[in-house]
Design a protein around this motif. Structure first.
Motif, PDB file in Angstrom:
ATOM      1  N   GLY A   1      -7.802 -18.581   4.624  1.00 30.67           N
ATOM      2  CA  GLY A   1      -7.468 -17.344   4.556  1.00 30.67           C
ATOM      3  C   GLY A   1      -8.600 -16.758   3.644  1.00 30.67           C
ATOM      4  N   GLN A   2      -9.773 -16.767   3.897  1.00 31.13           N
ATOM      5  CA  GLN A   2     -10.961 -16.357   3.244  1.00 31.13           C
ATOM      6  C   GLN A   2     -11.234 -14.933   4.178  1.00 31.13           C
ATOM      7  N   LEU A   3     -11.270 -13.884   3.054  1.00 31.14           N
ATOM      8  CA  LEU A   3     -11.421 -12.563   3.552  1.00 31.14           C
ATOM      9  C   LEU A   3     -10.281 -11.747   4.387  1.00 31.14           C
ATOM     10  N   LEU A   4      -9.264 -12.751   4.474  1.00 34.52           N
ATOM     11  CA  LEU A   4      -8.171 -12.325   5.069  1.00 34.52           C
ATOM     12  C   LEU A   4      -7.558 -10.871   4.475  1.00 34.52           C
ATOM     13  N   GLU A   5      -7.758 -10.760   3.284  1.00 40.57           N
ATOM     14  CA  GLU A   5      -7.167  -9.702   2.719  1.00 40.57           C
ATOM     15  C   GLU A   5      -8.051  -8.389   2.998  1.00 40.57           C
ATOM     16  N   LEU A   6      -9.330  -8.487   3.565  1.00 35.42           N
ATOM     17  CA  LEU A   6      -9.872  -7.502   3.803  1.00 35.42           C
ATOM     18  C   LEU A   6      -9.611  -7.178   5.402  1.00 35.42           C
ATOM     19  N   ASP A   7      -9.273  -7.949   6.114  1.00 36.18           N
ATOM     20  CA  ASP A   7      -8.932  -7.626   7.503  1.00 36.18           C
ATOM     21  C   ASP A   7      -7.381  -7.106   7.451  1.00 36.18           C
ATOM     22  N   ALA A   8      -6.652  -7.487   6.541  1.00 42.28           N
ATOM     23  CA  ALA A   8      -5.484  -6.988   6.360  1.00 42.28           C
ATOM     24  C   ALA A   8      -5.365  -5.416   5.916  1.00 42.28           C
ATOM     25  N   ILE A   9      -6.237  -5.136   4.918  1.00 43.51           N
ATOM     26  CA  ILE A   9      -6.182  -3.823   4.439  1.00 43.51           C
ATOM     27  C   ILE A   9      -6.689  -3.023   5.425  1.00 43.51           C
ATOM     28  N   LEU A  10      -7.892  -3.260   6.351  1.00 44.34           N
ATOM     29  CA  LEU A  10      -8.293  -2.783   7.302  1.00 44.34           C
ATOM     30  C   LEU A  10      -7.233  -2.618   8.618  1.00 44.34           C
ATOM     31  N   ALA A  11      -6.516  -3.506   8.913  1.00 37.33           N
ATOM     32  CA  ALA A  11      -5.611  -3.391   9.957  1.00 37.33           C
ATOM     33  C   ALA A  11      -4.374  -2.251   9.444  1.00 37.33           C
ATOM     34  N   VAL A  12      -3.981  -2.293   8.215  1.00 37.31           N
ATOM     35  CA  VAL A  12      -3.025  -1.244   7.643  1.00 37.31           C
ATOM     36  C   VAL A  12      -3.550   0.204   7.971  1.00 37.31           C
TER      37      VAL A  12
ATOM     38  N   ILE B   1       1.046  -1.165   0.060  1.00 39.74           N
ATOM     39  CA  ILE B   1       0.057  -0.012   0.183  1.00 39.74           C
ATOM     40  C   ILE B   1       0.689   1.252   0.010  1.00 39.74           C
ATOM     41  N   ALA B   2       1.943   1.150   0.739  1.00 39.31           N
ATOM     42  CA  ALA B   2       2.842   2.293   0.858  1.00 39.31           C
ATOM     43  C   ALA B   2       3.367   2.662  -0.638  1.00 39.31           C
ATOM     44  N   THR B   3       3.434   1.710  -1.541  1.00 38.00           N
ATOM     45  CA  THR B   3       3.827   2.164  -2.952  1.00 38.00           C
ATOM     46  C   THR B   3       2.636   2.485  -3.942  1.00 38.00           C
ATOM     47  N   ARG B   4       1.426   2.881  -3.304  1.00 36.08           N
ATOM     48  CA  ARG B   4       0.223   3.043  -4.047  1.00 36.08           C
ATOM     49  C   ARG B   4      -0.377   1.687  -4.659  1.00 36.08           C
ATOM     50  N   GLY B   5       0.009   0.612  -3.991  1.00 34.63           N
ATOM     51  CA  GLY B   5      -0.631  -0.416  -4.518  1.00 34.63           C
ATOM     52  C   GLY B   5      -1.477  -1.179  -3.526  1.00 34.63           C
ATOM     53  N   ILE B   6      -2.202  -2.365  -3.974  1.00 33.30           N
ATOM     54  CA  ILE B   6      -2.905  -3.237  -3.110  1.00 33.30           C
ATOM     55  C   ILE B   6      -2.977  -4.485  -3.421  1.00 33.30           C
ATOM     56  N   ASP B   7      -3.103  -5.295  -2.579  1.00 34.78           N
ATOM     57  CA  ASP B   7      -3.028  -7.029  -2.685  1.00 34.78           C
ATOM     58  C   ASP B   7      -4.329  -7.885  -2.426  1.00 34.78           C
ATOM     59  N   ILE B   8      -5.036  -7.956  -3.226  1.00 36.99           N
ATOM     60  CA  ILE B   8      -6.492  -8.885  -2.805  1.00 36.99           C
ATOM     61  C   ILE B   8      -6.387 -10.369  -2.754  1.00 36.99           C
ATOM     62  N   SER B   9      -5.101 -10.673  -3.176  1.00 38.97           N
ATOM     63  CA  SER B   9      -4.929 -12.107  -3.529  1.00 38.97           C
ATOM     64  C   SER B   9      -4.328 -12.801  -2.343  1.00 38.97           C
ATOM     65  N   VAL B  10      -4.031 -11.810  -1.263  1.00 34.74           N
ATOM     66  CA  VAL B  10      -3.306 -12.554   0.018  1.00 34.74           C
ATOM     67  C   VAL B  10      -3.921 -13.784   0.362  1.00 34.74           C
ATOM     68  N   GLY B  11      -5.275 -13.622   0.568  1.00 38.61           N
ATOM     69  CA  GLY B  11      -6.093 -14.833   1.189  1.00 38.61           C
ATOM     70  C   GLY B  11      -5.956 -16.203   0.325  1.00 38.61           C
ATOM     71  N   ALA B  12      -6.033 -15.957  -0.981  1.00 33.29           N
ATOM     72  CA  ALA B  12      -5.754 -17.178  -1.950  1.00 33.29           C
ATOM     73  C   ALA B  12      -4.389 -17.679  -1.735  1.00 33.29           C
ATOM     74  N   VAL B  13      -3.203 -16.745  -1.789  1.00 39.60           N
ATOM     75  CA  VAL B  13      -1.838 -17.279  -1.491  1.00 39.60           C
ATOM     76  C   VAL B  13      -1.813 -18.025  -0.030  1.00 39.60           C
ATOM     77  N   VAL B  14      -2.518 -17.489   0.796  1.00 43.61           N
ATOM     78  CA  VAL B  14      -2.597 -18.346   2.203  1.00 43.61           C
ATOM     79  C   VAL B  14      -3.195 -19.825   1.905  1.00 43.61           C
ATOM     80  N   ALA B  15      -4.115 -19.846   1.182  1.00 39.04           N
ATOM     81  CA  ALA B  15      -4.891 -21.245   1.036  1.00 39.04           C
ATOM     82  C   ALA B  15      -3.728 -22.157   0.136  1.00 39.04           C
TER      83      ALA B  15
END
Length: 347
Positions: A258-269, A65-79
């Motif tokens: 890892g379902q919806l983990l990407e949303l929790d991660a974005i919220l945490a950040v 996110i610091a590089t103006r990006g986003i990664d909504i695939s982290v939950g799938a990578v966890v799986a």
């Protein structure tokens, strides 16, 4: 005092303390810690252990996110990571001299390296699509979000793979020096990243890319390489989180891990004060944000909030915290207070 209140971590820390106080008020044993078999037990320890995967993913998401990006695939990578490790380890039952033991299908270090290698490849793939191909980050990672979940289900053949190999369980549910081993993993990752951000120029380069990629490139910063690197790191963090989760539950579910983990991660950040517009970021804030989410989840379940409204309660709390963190919102509230009539008589 005013300087302290303006610090970016004040409101996240206040929120975490308030959530802990609410839990302690409704559960007198919440803050109680006990020692059994040389290990610390208690609600606080449980929160730390369960928050570990989210903290790891949040650290990786922070740099993205610091590089103006986003990664909504982290939950799938966890799986994917969890599924591959579970498939390679398994745990075949073998009887030697009348003693039944479970042995790994392949050596556990090989399985761990393979799972993390695939997670790294996923991160590099995302980074290349963003930095080299020029795709928008949300589209590039959406591809892996969809395909990755399918890959995980192919690895598991659509079934839940149960792990029987006891040494693997130590990663997610073992203890070291009285604390969960997962806490030491998180601490090690945080220490390494924090040192890299503060003791080298990498932190400044990431901020420069997030603030203005074109200007950073003109200044000699290898913006594309840094972008690929941060997505690769995010993939590694998700891979380690997958190992923790599968080790803790002793199984891997390609569909739900890892379902919806990407949303929790974005919220945490964002709760931790990192700007979604890039540039400013806070690793410590992301850790606190992840602890806020896990503590809030614990409070919702311990207070007996009906399952059908717990997501609404969670969203309401996050919304309130984000408002408190907004300098514009606080300024508007101060203006309203100053303009309010005193004693019911307008000026």
């Amino acid at each position: 005092m005013n300087t302290l209140m303006k610090h970016r971590l004040v409101w996240p820390v206040v929120t975490l303390v308030l959530l802990l106080a609410v839990n302690a008020a409704f559960n007198p044993q919440f803050l109680h810690l006990s020692v059994r078999d040389g290990h610390l037990y208690g609600s606080l320890v449980d929160i730390l252990n369960r928050a570990a995967p989210l903290v790891l993913v949040s650290l990786g998401m922070t740099l993205v996110i610091a590089t103006r990006g986003i990664d909504i695939s982290v939950g799938a990578v966890v799986a994917i990571s969890a599924a591959l490790a579970a498939w390679m380890i398994g745990g075949t039952l073998v009887v030697n001299d009348g003693v039944a033991t479970h042995v790994s299908r392949v050596p556990m270090p090989v399985a761990i390296v393979a799972a993390l290698g695939v997670a790294l490849a996923c991160g590099v793939w995302n980074g290349l699509l963003v930095a080299r191909v020029g795709m928008q980050p949300i589209i590039a990672t959406l591809i892996l979000m969809v395909a990755g979940r399918g890959i995980a289900q192919l690895v598991t053949n659509g079934q839940i793979i149960t792990i029987y190999y006891a040494p693997y369980f130590f990663i997610g549910s073992g203890y070291l020096l009285g604390l969960p081993f997962s806490v030491f993993i998180v601490a090690a990752v945080y220490a390494i990243v924090s040192l890299a951000m503060s003791r080298t120029a990498l932190g400044l380069f990431i901020q420069a890319v997030g603030i203005n990629p074109s200007a950073a490139h003109v200044a000699g910063v290898k913006a594309k390489s840094i972008t690929v690197w941060v997505y690769a790191f995010c993939g590694i963090c998700a891979g380690v989180a997958g190992l923790l989760i599968s080790s803790n539950v002793k199984s891997a579910d390609g569909n739900n891990a890892g379902q919806l983990l990407e949303l929790d991660a974005i919220l945490a950040v964002t709760l931790g004060g990192t700007l979604l517009t890039g540039g400013r970021f806070s690793l410590a804030g992301s850790v606190i944000g992840a602890l806020i989410i896990q503590t809030l989840t614990y409070a919702i379940y311990s207070l007996g909030v009906p399952p059908e409204i717990n997501l609404v309660v969670k969203a309401a709390v996050v919304f309130a915290v984000m408002l408190l963190q907004s300098a514009e919102f606080r300024a508007s509230v101060r203006q309203l207070v100053q303009r309010a009539p005193v004693g019911g008589v307008s000026a």
